[in-house]
Scaffold this motif. Structure first.
Motif, PDB file in Angstrom:
ATOM      1  N   LEU A 169     -48.023  15.607  38.841  1.00  0.00           N
ATOM      2  CA  LEU A 169     -48.438  16.993  39.066  1.00  0.00           C
ATOM      3  C   LEU A 169     -48.876  17.656  37.769  1.00  0.00           C
ATOM      4  O   LEU A 169     -49.850  18.418  37.747  1.00  0.00           O
ATOM      5  CB  LEU A 169     -47.299  17.788  39.709  1.00  0.00           C
ATOM      6  N   PHE A 170     -48.159  17.367  36.691  1.00  0.00           N
ATOM      7  CA  PHE A 170     -48.571  17.944  35.411  1.00  0.00           C
ATOM      8  C   PHE A 170     -49.960  17.438  35.018  1.00  0.00           C
ATOM      9  O   PHE A 170     -50.812  18.222  34.571  1.00  0.00           O
ATOM     10  CB  PHE A 170     -47.578  17.615  34.301  1.00  0.00           C
ATOM     11  N   MET A 171     -50.195  16.146  35.176  1.00  0.00           N
ATOM     12  CA  MET A 171     -51.494  15.589  34.804  1.00  0.00           C
ATOM     13  C   MET A 171     -52.623  16.224  35.605  1.00  0.00           C
ATOM     14  O   MET A 171     -53.675  16.571  35.056  1.00  0.00           O
ATOM     15  CB  MET A 171     -51.486  14.070  35.000  1.00  0.00           C
ATOM     16  N   VAL A 172     -52.406  16.397  36.908  1.00  0.00           N
ATOM     17  CA  VAL A 172     -53.439  17.004  37.750  1.00  0.00           C
ATOM     18  C   VAL A 172     -53.691  18.444  37.317  1.00  0.00           C
ATOM     19  O   VAL A 172     -54.843  18.867  37.140  1.00  0.00           O
ATOM     20  CB  VAL A 172     -53.038  16.952  39.236  1.00  0.00           C
ATOM     21  N   CYS A 173     -52.616  19.210  37.142  1.00  0.00           N
ATOM     22  CA  CYS A 173     -52.769  20.611  36.741  1.00  0.00           C
ATOM     23  C   CYS A 173     -53.431  20.727  35.370  1.00  0.00           C
ATOM     24  O   CYS A 173     -54.241  21.629  35.136  1.00  0.00           O
ATOM     25  CB  CYS A 173     -51.411  21.307  36.728  1.00  0.00           C
ATOM     26  N   ASP A 174     -53.087  19.813  34.479  1.00  0.00           N
ATOM     27  CA  ASP A 174     -53.681  19.842  33.143  1.00  0.00           C
ATOM     28  C   ASP A 174     -55.170  19.507  33.205  1.00  0.00           C
ATOM     29  O   ASP A 174     -55.980  20.079  32.470  1.00  0.00           O
ATOM     30  CB  ASP A 174     -52.946  18.865  32.230  1.00  0.00           C
ATOM     31  N   MET A 175     -55.539  18.583  34.095  1.00  0.00           N
ATOM     32  CA  MET A 175     -56.955  18.250  34.266  1.00  0.00           C
ATOM     33  C   MET A 175     -57.740  19.426  34.840  1.00  0.00           C
ATOM     34  O   MET A 175     -58.910  19.634  34.493  1.00  0.00           O
ATOM     35  CB  MET A 175     -57.101  17.032  35.184  1.00  0.00           C
ATOM     36  N   THR A 185     -51.525  11.950  43.981  1.00  0.00           N
ATOM     37  CA  THR A 185     -50.181  12.083  43.412  1.00  0.00           C
ATOM     38  C   THR A 185     -49.151  12.313  44.508  1.00  0.00           C
ATOM     39  O   THR A 185     -48.087  11.681  44.530  1.00  0.00           O
ATOM     40  CB  THR A 185     -50.139  13.247  42.405  1.00  0.00           C
ATOM     41  N   TRP A 186     -49.453  13.219  45.427  1.00  0.00           N
ATOM     42  CA  TRP A 186     -48.522  13.502  46.517  1.00  0.00           C
ATOM     43  C   TRP A 186     -48.380  12.300  47.444  1.00  0.00           C
ATOM     44  O   TRP A 186     -47.269  11.950  47.869  1.00  0.00           O
ATOM     45  CB  TRP A 186     -48.988  14.728  47.301  1.00  0.00           C
ATOM     46  N   ASP A 187     -49.484  11.636  47.750  1.00  0.00           N
ATOM     47  CA  ASP A 187     -49.439  10.478  48.644  1.00  0.00           C
ATOM     48  C   ASP A 187     -48.620   9.345  48.035  1.00  0.00           C
ATOM     49  O   ASP A 187     -47.858   8.672  48.732  1.00  0.00           O
ATOM     50  CB  ASP A 187     -50.862   9.998  48.944  1.00  0.00           C
ATOM     51  N   SER A 188     -48.752   9.141  46.736  1.00  0.00           N
ATOM     52  CA  SER A 188     -47.959   8.117  46.057  1.00  0.00           C
ATOM     53  C   SER A 188     -46.477   8.446  46.136  1.00  0.00           C
ATOM     54  O   SER A 188     -45.640   7.563  46.356  1.00  0.00           O
ATOM     55  CB  SER A 188     -48.399   8.008  44.593  1.00  0.00           C
ATOM     56  N   TYR A 189     -46.148   9.712  45.987  1.00  0.00           N
ATOM     57  CA  TYR A 189     -44.754  10.165  46.084  1.00  0.00           C
ATOM     58  C   TYR A 189     -44.218   9.967  47.500  1.00  0.00           C
ATOM     59  O   TYR A 189     -43.122   9.433  47.703  1.00  0.00           O
ATOM     60  CB  TYR A 189     -44.701  11.634  45.678  1.00  0.00           C
ATOM     61  N   VAL A 190     -45.006  10.364  48.498  1.00  0.00           N
ATOM     62  CA  VAL A 190     -44.568  10.296  49.890  1.00  0.00           C
ATOM     63  C   VAL A 190     -44.350   8.856  50.336  1.00  0.00           C
ATOM     64  O   VAL A 190     -43.411   8.553  51.076  1.00  0.00           O
ATOM     65  CB  VAL A 190     -45.602  10.991  50.804  1.00  0.00           C
ATOM     66  N   THR A 191     -45.208   7.958  49.900  1.00  0.00           N
ATOM     67  CA  THR A 191     -45.145   6.567  50.354  1.00  0.00           C
ATOM     68  C   THR A 191     -44.304   5.685  49.444  1.00  0.00           C
ATOM     69  O   THR A 191     -44.207   4.479  49.672  1.00  0.00           O
ATOM     70  CB  THR A 191     -46.563   5.970  50.449  1.00  0.00           C
TER      71      THR A 191
END
Length: 266
Positions: free
Chosen positions: A132-138, A258-264
């Motif tokens: 999440l940090f990487m996405v927000c930083d991007m 990122t969320w999909d990787s977390y969920v699965t």
């Protein structure tokens, strides 16, 4: 995470399929009137055999979630461990704050709750914070101090007090800060908003192990322990951050992978 007698994945499926998708989403609920005796396992999938006959309402949905928590709690206990497992209290608090089923946030609330931090493993949570940090930083504009939706959230809860007081958070909080700045009461390496909390979580994941050595000997030898420490001292702030992001970005677009990787991950 301690679970006795029943596999946690079964309870996870009860919540996802029985409560969220098939019942509450269809406009029905049990109003809390179901017991563990109503649970059935069919084709490796758990369901609640009792038919839901009550029109879904906020209070009825909360009652169902409350019942789920009451049934789940004993399986999350261990005779040698005091207190609740990681994020279990926050799961309860979040369940009690369910939005109205007619609200635009209800589907997002379900998405958040069925993948709540309490239902996931320590390393899964660790990876989620990093991602999440990487996405927000991007997505952050290059001239901005932080990702605007998080940085501009002015009423974020004050999360910094524990970071300033307790080890190893204190060492992470002031990591790479000069002694002069450390002694300056007006200097703040982090501001009080969700972006700064997410940045702290990233930095904690990167640096905490460097501050848990005594005479050169590492005192924490399991990565999961660092996550469990976070859940104890920052759990209520982290869940508020994740829920805010869910409502803000829906965990779609740049956040999806990122969320999909977390969920699965389980």
């Amino acid at each position: 995470m301690f679970v006795k007698r029943l596999n946690i994945s079964y309870f996870h499926q009860i919540f996802c399929i029985g409560l969220s998708f098939k019942v509450h989403k269809s406009g029905k609920c049990w109003n809390g009137e179901w017991t563990v005796g109503a649970i059935r396992v069919r084709a490796h999938e758990c369901i609640i055999a009792k038919e839901a006959e009550v029109k879904a309402s906020k209070q009825g949905i909360i009652a169902d979630l409350q019942r789920f928590i009451e049934i789940l709690a004993p399986y999350y206990s261990h005779e040698e461990v005091e207190g609740s497992p990681a994020f279990f209290h926050e799961f309860h608090v979040d369940a009690m704050a369910a939005p109205e089923p007619e609200s635009e946030n209800f589907a997002l609330f379900q998405k958040y709750m069925r993948n709540h931090l309490a239902l996931m493993g320590p390393l899964d949570r660790h990876d989620l914070y990093f991602g999440l940090f990487m996405v927000c930083d991007m997505l952050r504009d290059k001239d901005d101090r932080g990702y605007k939706p998080l940085y501009g959230k002015k009423d974020a809860p004050e999360w910094r007090s524990n970071a300033k007081k307790f080890h190893p958070y204190h060492s992470v909080y002031y990591h790479d800060v000069s002694e002069e700045d450390k002694n300056n009461p007006d200097y703040q390496p982090y501001w009080n908003n969700y972006w700064e909390l997410l940045r702290f979580l990233r930095n904690y994941g990167r640096n905490a192990h460097n501050h848990t050595r005594i005479d050169g000997v590492q005192q924490v030898t399991e990565v999961a322990v660092f996550d469990l420490m976070l859940s104890e001292d920052f759990g209520m702030y982290i869940t508020k951050l994740i829920l805010f992001l869910m409502y803000e970005c829906k965990m779609e677009g740049s956040f999806f992978s990122t969320w999909d990787s977390y969920v699965t991950s389980e």
